[in-house]
Write an enzyme that holds these catalytic residues in place. Structure first.
Site, PDB file in Angstrom:
ATOM      1  N   SER A   1      -2.273 -12.763   3.800  1.00 46.81           N
ATOM      2  CA  SER A   1      -2.703 -12.648   2.401  1.00 46.81           C
ATOM      3  C   SER A   1      -1.606 -13.130   1.446  1.00 46.81           C
ATOM      4  CB  SER A   1      -3.160 -11.226   2.055  1.00 46.81           C
ATOM      5  OG  SER A   1      -2.102 -10.311   2.119  1.00 46.81           O
TER       6      SER A   1
ATOM      7  N   LYS B   1       0.808  -1.218   0.000  1.00 50.99           N
ATOM      8  CA  LYS B   1       0.000   0.000   0.000  1.00 50.99           C
ATOM      9  C   LYS B   1       0.843   1.270   0.000  1.00 50.99           C
ATOM     10  CE  LYS B   1      -3.983  -2.148   0.163  1.00 50.99           C
ATOM     11  NZ  LYS B   1      -5.047  -2.011  -0.818  1.00 50.99           N
TER      12      LYS B   1
HETATM   13  N1  PMP Z   1      -3.280  -8.032   1.503  1.00 56.26           N
HETATM   14  C1  PMP Z   1      -3.402  -7.132   2.490  1.00 56.26           C
HETATM   15  C2  PMP Z   1      -2.698  -7.378   3.787  1.00 56.26           C
HETATM   16  C3  PMP Z   1      -4.191  -5.991   2.316  1.00 56.26           C
HETATM   17  O1  PMP Z   1      -4.323  -5.098   3.321  1.00 56.26           O
HETATM   18  C4  PMP Z   1      -4.853  -5.797   1.071  1.00 56.26           C
HETATM   19  C5  PMP Z   1      -5.717  -4.578   0.842  1.00 56.26           C
HETATM   20  N2  PMP Z   1      -6.682  -4.332   1.816  1.00 56.26           N
HETATM   21  C6  PMP Z   1      -4.729  -6.773   0.083  1.00 56.26           C
HETATM   22  C7  PMP Z   1      -3.912  -7.862   0.319  1.00 56.26           C
HETATM   23  C8  PMP Z   1      -5.464  -6.649  -1.232  1.00 56.26           C
HETATM   24  O2  PMP Z   1      -4.986  -5.622  -2.038  1.00 56.26           O
HETATM   25  P1  PMP Z   1      -5.924  -4.757  -2.973  1.00 56.26           P
HETATM   26  O3  PMP Z   1      -6.607  -3.740  -2.083  1.00 56.26           O
HETATM   27  O4  PMP Z   1      -5.023  -4.097  -3.932  1.00 56.26           O
HETATM   28  O5  PMP Z   1      -6.943  -5.628  -3.598  1.00 56.26           O
END
Ligand code: PMP
Length: 317
Positions: free
Chosen positions: A275, A47
């Site tokens: 994730s 991010k």
């Molecule tokens: N992994 C984590 C730890 C996240 O915080 C996020 C976004 N909330 C994502 C994956 C997914 O990314 P995106 O918002 O670009 O779909």
């Protein structure tokens, strides 16, 4: 690597990206997939890229100046990245988050000089979004709006995606695999690869488990998803649409496998959060389906330290 010019070039923003792209395989008989190590960004997550990109765009449009306030509704990673980028730019930052955000996240935000407001957990992410909009209205703060702002996906299209293409031997991608929070990652990477002529299919990884079903109402993805992979499936995104992802395949991964894969990655020296385990387990499935020679790309979005108080570390002491 970035194709946009930075108003703050030569100061601190160069700390964000580029990140390595590495081929990872956990077992001898398992296919290898390409992984972008986004947890190596300074705040510890992917991010940082969208935070920097959205802030710089607003700065260059003249919507921000030193001392301006920025506000975002985010349950974690984006808030931390915005706090970091705002600290670098001399901006104030307020994060609006649902109650229940972990102590480590709140400490990181405070240390970076951010303020935060918590909204009732049972009112869900929609209430968090409503509160952020109200703050913007009341105080004239600038809302980055990660769930709506096309610059979120654009950052990955013109920056992360181009970076991957320049690092990938052969420069072509058959599949891009990612869990979906805002959808910015999968939408942006898919667009970058397609625009470069890759025969790419997008795969959205969904953590599922019949026994642990989140109570969040869900607009874009099947409601039968697990809440054990934070950051994925926030369900309020306007970026994750069928038009943005033609040919999309939604791939279920059991939350048990996502957590177990995360633990295995950590033991192999990738200090990542849940994730990443979800993405990696899904990417391996896709690589198996597509067979030898297919180039499968995924990301490790964030670092393990954010999850000390979660089940990921249960039994580690
Ligand atoms: N992994 C984590 C730890 C996240 O915080 C996020 C976004 N909330 C994502 C994956 C997914 O990314 P995106 O918002 O670009 O779909």
């Amino acid at each position: 690597m970035s194709r946009f010019e930075l108003p703050t070039q030569g100061r601190y923003q160069q700390l964000i990206a580029p990140t390595p792209l590495v081929a990872v395989s956990l077992d001898r008989d398992s296919p290898r997939v390409w992984v972008k190590l986004e947890f190596l960004n300074p705040s510890g997550s992917i991010k940082d890229r969208i935070a920097r990109y959205m802030i710089e765009k607003a700065w260059r449009r003249g919507e921000l100046r030193p001392g301006s306030e920025v506000v975002e509704a985010s349950s974690g990673s984006t808030s931390i990245s915005l706090a970091l980028v705002c600290a670098q730019f001399g901006l104030r930052f307020t994060a609006v988050m649902p109650e229940g955000v972990s102590r480590e996240r709140r400490l990181i935000l405070s240390a970076l000089g951010a303020r935060f407001e918590l909204t009732p957990r049972d009112e869900g992410m929609r209430e968090t979004l409503r509160r952020a909009a109200a703050i913007a209205e009341e105080r004239g703060a600038f809302e980055t709006r990660q769930f709506k702002n096309p610059e979120n996906a654009e950052a990955h299209r013109i920056w992360t995606g181009q970076e991957i293409l320049s690092q990938l031997p052969g420069g072509s991608v058959d599949a891009v695999v990612s869990g979906v929070g805002t959808g910015g990652t999968i939408v942006g990477l898919f667009a970058a690869f397609r625009e470069n002529g890759c025969p790419v299919t997008p795969y959205a990884a969904r953590p599922v488990d019949g026994s642990v079903v989140s109570e969040l109402e869900c607009c874009s993805i099947s409601p039968r998803f697990s809440s054990r992979v934070p950051g994925v499936v926030d369900c309020v995104s306007e970026l994750y649409t069928p038009e943005a992802l033609p040919g999309l395949v939604e791939l279920d991964v059991s939350d048990e496998l996502a957590i177990e894969t995360t633990r295995r990655l950590i033991r192999r020296g990738f200090p990542v959060g849940p994730s990443s385990g979800l993405n990696f387990a899904a990417a391996i499935k896709v690589a198996r389906q597509l067979g030898d020679g297919a180039e499968v790309v995924t990301v490790f979005p964030d670092r393990m330290e954010r999850y000390f108080s979660t089940e990921l570390f249960a039994g580690e002491e």
